[in-house]
Each structure stands twice: as C-alpha cells, then as structure tokens.
Design an enzyme around this catalytic site. Sequence first.
Site, PDB file in Angstrom:
ATOM      1  N   THR B 345      37.886  32.676  32.649  1.00  0.00           N
ATOM      2  CA  THR B 345      37.047  33.871  32.548  1.00  0.00           C
ATOM      3  C   THR B 345      35.584  33.481  32.679  1.00  0.00           C
ATOM      4  OG1 THR B 345      36.738  33.737  30.156  1.00  0.00           O
ATOM      5  CG2 THR B 345      38.703  34.886  30.939  1.00  0.00           C
ATOM      6  N   CYS B 346      34.750  34.422  33.101  1.00  0.00           N
ATOM      7  CA  CYS B 346      33.332  34.079  33.218  1.00  0.00           C
ATOM      8  C   CYS B 346      32.632  34.332  31.892  1.00  0.00           C
ATOM      9  CB  CYS B 346      32.665  34.762  34.395  1.00  0.00           C
ATOM     10  SG  CYS B 346      32.723  36.531  34.420  1.00  0.00           S
ATOM     11  N   ASP B 347      33.276  33.871  30.828  1.00  0.00           N
ATOM     12  CA  ASP B 347      32.714  33.915  29.478  1.00  0.00           C
ATOM     13  C   ASP B 347      32.452  32.472  29.084  1.00  0.00           C
ATOM     14  OD1 ASP B 347      32.557  33.903  26.555  1.00  0.00           O
ATOM     15  OD2 ASP B 347      33.321  35.953  26.642  1.00  0.00           O
ATOM     16  N   ASN B 388      38.482  40.321  31.026  1.00  0.00           N
ATOM     17  CA  ASN B 388      37.898  39.878  32.284  1.00  0.00           C
ATOM     18  C   ASN B 388      38.897  40.000  33.439  1.00  0.00           C
ATOM     19  OD1 ASN B 388      35.797  36.950  33.071  1.00  0.00           O
ATOM     20  ND2 ASN B 388      35.611  39.067  33.626  1.00  0.00           N
TER      21      ASN B 388
END
Lengths: 400, 400
Positions: B345-347, B388
Amino acid sequence: MTLLAGPASPPVPAPLRRDVAGAPARAGDPTDASPRATPYLELAPAAAVRRFRRLAAALPGTAVHYAVKANPHPALLGALTTAGCRFDVAGPTEVRACLAVGADPADLVHSNPVARRDALAECAALGVGLFVVDSPEEAIKLAESAPGSRVLCRIVTSGSGSDWPLSRKYGCSAPQAIEVLALAAGLGLRPAGISFHVGSQQRDPQAWASPIAAAARVFGLLREHGIVLDTLDLGGGFPAHLEGGALPLAAYGAAIETALRRSFDRADLPRPHTLVEPGRSVAGDAGRVVASVVGVLRRGDTRWVYLDAGVFTGMVETLDEAIRYRISTSADGGPTGPCVLAGPTCDSADVLYEKQPVQLPLALAEGDRVVLRSAGAYTTCYSTVGFNGFAPLATVLVDG
Amino acid sequence: MTLLAGPASPPVPAPLRRDVAGAPARAGDPTDASPRATPYLELAPAAAVRRFRRLAAALPGTAVHYAVKANPHPALLGALTTAGCRFDVAGPTEVRACLAVGADPADLVHSNPVARRDALAECAALGVGLFVVDSPEEAIKLAESAPGSRVLCRIVTSGSGSDWPLSRKYGCSAPQAIEVLALAAGLGLRPAGISFHVGSQQRDPQAWASPIAAAARVFGLLREHGIVLDTLDLGGGFPAHLEGGALPLAAYGAAIETALRRSFDRADLPRPHTLVEPGRSVAGDAGRVVASVVGVLRRGDTRWVYLDAGVFTGMVETLDEAIRYRISTSADGGPTGPCVLAGPTCDSADVLYEKQPVQLPLALAEGDRVVLRSAGAYTTCYSTVGFNGFAPLATVLVDG
C-alpha cells in the site's frame, strides 16, 4: 476481614447502567439521542465537499486530487467528483471506484511509486495517464507496462512537523530524480515533473518550501538538457481538526504560494501546473466515529474506559498515539478526569490512548456515547475484516 | 555530465522480470511452482490438529481451548473440534462460529473480561456457562446479563519474556480477585477460579510459576471463607516457530507441572481443573503467507524489497517489529544480504521490518515468491477490509 463484606469494596460506580435513549440530548449533536447500534462512522459527504472547496480556494490554480485511500466510500467519491474534485489513486481498485462515480480517468494520478506490473497496465488500460515513480527500476517497469505515460518522480522529504511522518518508504533524492526522469524520457515515457509528500497531518505550512525549492532545481537542470517538466505534485499533509489544533488552510496556501514564487515564476523557470493530494484534510472533518461505553473500570489509580470501537475496528492511527481525535461524550458538562481509552477486542494492543491519557467526564458510564471527531479519514478503510468477532466499522451517511 | 547517459546509472538489477512459473521449484515447497495469484495464507488444518495434540500431550490433564480470535477459519475450527479441542471465545460471533462446526457450548470459555451486556446475555443464551471477568463492575454486569454463570477472575501478570506483551489492559491483583470472586458469589454467580495470561509468544516456560502461585493463594484464602474454586485457566502464550527459536512444548508442560505441584496438590488445596487458551501455538505453525516481490529498489545504501502483502493485508503484528516471521523465498540458495521489507500500500506505515533488516537472497527480484512461515495466527483476521484497494488476505486450504 473485609473480603466477604460484599459489593461495597472496591466502590462500584453508580449508576452502573444508563439508559442510552435517556442520555441528555445536545443541540447539534444528533448522535446522542440516536437509537442506532454503535459503533459506526457518521459521514457527511457535503462536509467533505466544503473542505474540498476551502482547500481549492486556499490554493488557487492548484488542482485538488482527493486521496481515495483515506475513505473510498462511493457517496463521498460521488459528491466530490460532482463538485469538480479530482482523485489520487493507488491501483486498479481505486481507479474503478472513481470511474464508477463518473470521474474522468484524465483527472486521476496514480501515486503508488512501487506497484505490480499488472496493476500499472490495468490502470493505463482504464485511462490513467499520469503515474508517480521514484526509482529507475519502477520507471522501466512503467515504460513496459504503461508505455507513453506521463511520469512524476517522487522526492523524499524529512516529514518533520507531521503527526504521521512518512518514513523512508518512498522518495529519492533530487539528483536521483534527475536520473529517473532522464531515464524515463529515454524509455519513451513523458517526464512530467516532481512529486513529494511532507507527511500526514503536517502542522508546519513552511514544510513545503524546501521540497518546492528542490523540485525547482530538478526542473531547471533538466530544462538545460532539453527536458521540460510542467507538473508539480505538492502531495497531501493538510490537517484535519485533530487535537492540538491546526493553522487555517489559508496559511498553508499562502506559504505554498510564497514558496512557489520564490522557486519558480521566472522567465527561464515558469510555474508548473500544480496539484495536491489531500486525504485527511478533505475526509477527516467530514466524519466522526460514534461509539458506546462498554465499561468503566478502576485499575489501581487508573480509570479505564472501554469502548465498543477500537484499534481493530478502524482506529489504527491511534497506535503509538500518533493521531489524537477530539472527543465528546453524552456525559459532557460536569467535571472531567484522566482515563485510558481502550477498544472492545480481547487483544491487549487494542488500546487507543494510554501513555497520554484523555480527559473525559467523571460521570461517564456504561452505555454513554463517545464521539471521536474528525475521524472520517483512515478509519473505516483501516477496519479489520472482523477480528475477534467485531464487525468492521459501518458507515452511516448524514447531511451536514 | 552523465545524467542523460541513460539507464546504466544507477544500475538496474537484472533480470528485472522473472517468470514466476519458471522460478526454481523446491522439494516440499509447493508454493514455488504454484500459479495461484498472491498473496494468500496457505492453511493446513491438519497441522493445527497435530499442534493441538502435541500441546495436549505436553499438558496431560489440562483441557485445551483454542483461542478462536487467532484464526477463525471454519475448516480450522471444524478440524479442531473433531479432534476434541475446546474453544476460547470473545463474544457471540465466535460462539456461533464454534457451534456451527459442532462444538459443545459447554466446552467454551468466554474470556473477554470487559464485554457488552447484550453480548454476554447472547453468549449465555447460546449455552456458554463459563466467563472471565476482572473487576467488580463486570461481575455485576455478568450477574445481571448471564445470571448463575460460572466465573473466573483474571489476574494481571508482568508479561515479561513474551514477544507481544499484554499491557495492563486486563487483569487485577490477586487481592482484588478475592474481592471480585466473593462479590460474584454474593450476586448469585458461581465462582470457579482464576485465569491469567503470560503474554503472547512467551519465550520463558517459568513465566507461569508466579501467577500459578498467586492463584493458589486466592484459592486458599477463599476456601478459608467457604468459597471453593475448582478451575485454573493458564491462558495462552505458548510459542509458534518464529524467528529466534522456542523451547519445545514439553519444556512448557514440565515447568507448568512443577509449578502446579509446588502451589497445589495438598490436602487443603487440591489441584483444580486446568485449561489453556492457545492461539498462536496451534494455528501459527499451520499456516504461511505466500507473497510475491513487487519490486526491489536501492534507496541510498539500503535495499528495499516490496511485497504484495503487508501490514494492512494481515501482518499487523510486524508493527514495532514485535513478531518476526521466518522467511524463505523462491530465490534461496545463493548469497544473502540485508534488506528492508515493505508492503504494497502507499502508506508509509506499511513496512514489515526496517529497524532490524531481514537477510534475503541478493538475487531476489520482481516476481519471486516470499513465504512468511508460521503465520497462520493473527494474519487473515487482522486484514483490513481492503485498504488502498488491496483485498483482504485470502486463505487457501492445503493438506499437510
């Protein structure tokens, strides 16, 4: 020997049971008298639209792309796209969610810098034309998966000043960005510009100045070598109304405008198209988590309040107590005292705030409502599938 | 000026793309050649049954109640109940999951010490007769919601020696337990005994000795006042085969037997019925997470490996790097080096191991399989609903 003296020792709070429907109703606080089963997120898409418009007004000339990951509820996405908001997506699922509510794929930016090849290809097939990478490896992957795409390269920032800093997971140095964008050009991609992210819930409007200046150096150097960039992605980080307060969005707009003027707006370096990717600052204030008190206990000198919502039903951002929600309750009005706030699962990690206790009414008791404010972002989407038998946090749509 | 020299700088690992189906197959590692889309949990209920039997053999005379929260997959619960395993549940959803696979409600213990009143009543209506509390408030609630139930009082332990200590969320002192059980008797509940938990993935078999001795003091004191307890819940904490190794279950059995003999087995204090509540030690070794490499990047001097599974698809226990899975890959065999392991995820919080990097093959590349071993517990159940756009971790049942 007092141990068999009965329930008087230690003292049992009274009233132990409180009729939820009988809790004092507060003007403008419809949840207090609501008979609905808790917990749930009360979400007002109209409030998110207002936040979007305020952010757009604070950043004239800058396109606002809502970060879908913060809260992908279709009603929220639909209201935002109708209002003219664009979107920041991380993969095909989020692209399809945007297209389903009528978004134009040309208004999407794919901002996951490391992605599966098949996911990139699928996004491109769905019409996405602008992608973020941050490495030569991913530039090559993108060139093979989504040939001809426009590409932004993400540079790293310190993240200082933010409540939820972004670690070193993404972003390269400015010199590396030059290499990546030059490589992208050589691979048939269309170098578009630079992106960065200053960290979520960023308290300091000056945090944008340094990466904007670094981006300008990349723009200038590449221009000297015939690569003209035209887009600057200023990322997210704009705050919601969490504990600790935040400056108004206008302060962020002014600081960013000053930084853009200082670094661009020259004959040899005109200002690029700018965009932002807010998540929390659009959706956060549009929602609040409504929970009920399961129990209030004394453990030694500490008061523990157990809610029917917790870390595993969405409040993941309370881990390490990074994000602190403002809290109101149906027992507000009297004296308050510190307490530890815990969730309902029998997992010891399911504690919201312990190191820095929260102040809640001393009268708070089983059945009372507890509202976590500005919790519309990064809550429902972070819910587990049902850990320990507790259902994922539901969403209840409201006007507002 | 080398910046436009092309893709040679910085170096791009080769081969950048690897045919997954062509990855070297390893004997006994069926996932390597599997064409199935990753990520998923490969779960072998038969392996969980073997672990249950080993634990039961290590603890003769002690009833084993599998902690459903660790992994509530119906096939796992079904295999365990057929093998004679009992269950530890936290609420009506888990009770119904057990009953659905044929468990006897008399074999369930409700071990969530702070629970909603309606949940307690529903569990009792479903046939559960044994509940854990740890406070006078909850004893009163239980007496009102599930009158006449048998009740255990949970005492607190230090949690030291465990990888995932249990904080102070649950458990009272032994003197408080005396008060609670005496109160319970006065309220018409049936005081049954004491429970405790030494912390998950407990490395030290001696950790049980101190709470067993404390429990014995409670048993003795209450017996003097006419309340005869007959049940001691030794909790969970037995280890799975994570990084760092673990003593065999027999060592735990021997240490617990010694502690029980030392504290009980006297004419005035006979040994109570004992039970344990293992989660990780039954389900952990019965599953492994199979993921694929999305990308391998150099960031400064650090190698970053991005997988298609991460914190938000189930690996929550890697937060703070508390739980360290043993890892194997389809590229094993050559030289290895350190790397940071991150999720898809882009976390930025979606990083599995960074502070203490993992050693993985230098040849590891996009498309390779990465297997997190002994990951059958606290993974699928911790998955988010789809943060996401990444789907919850799927389960694939296998023999084994």
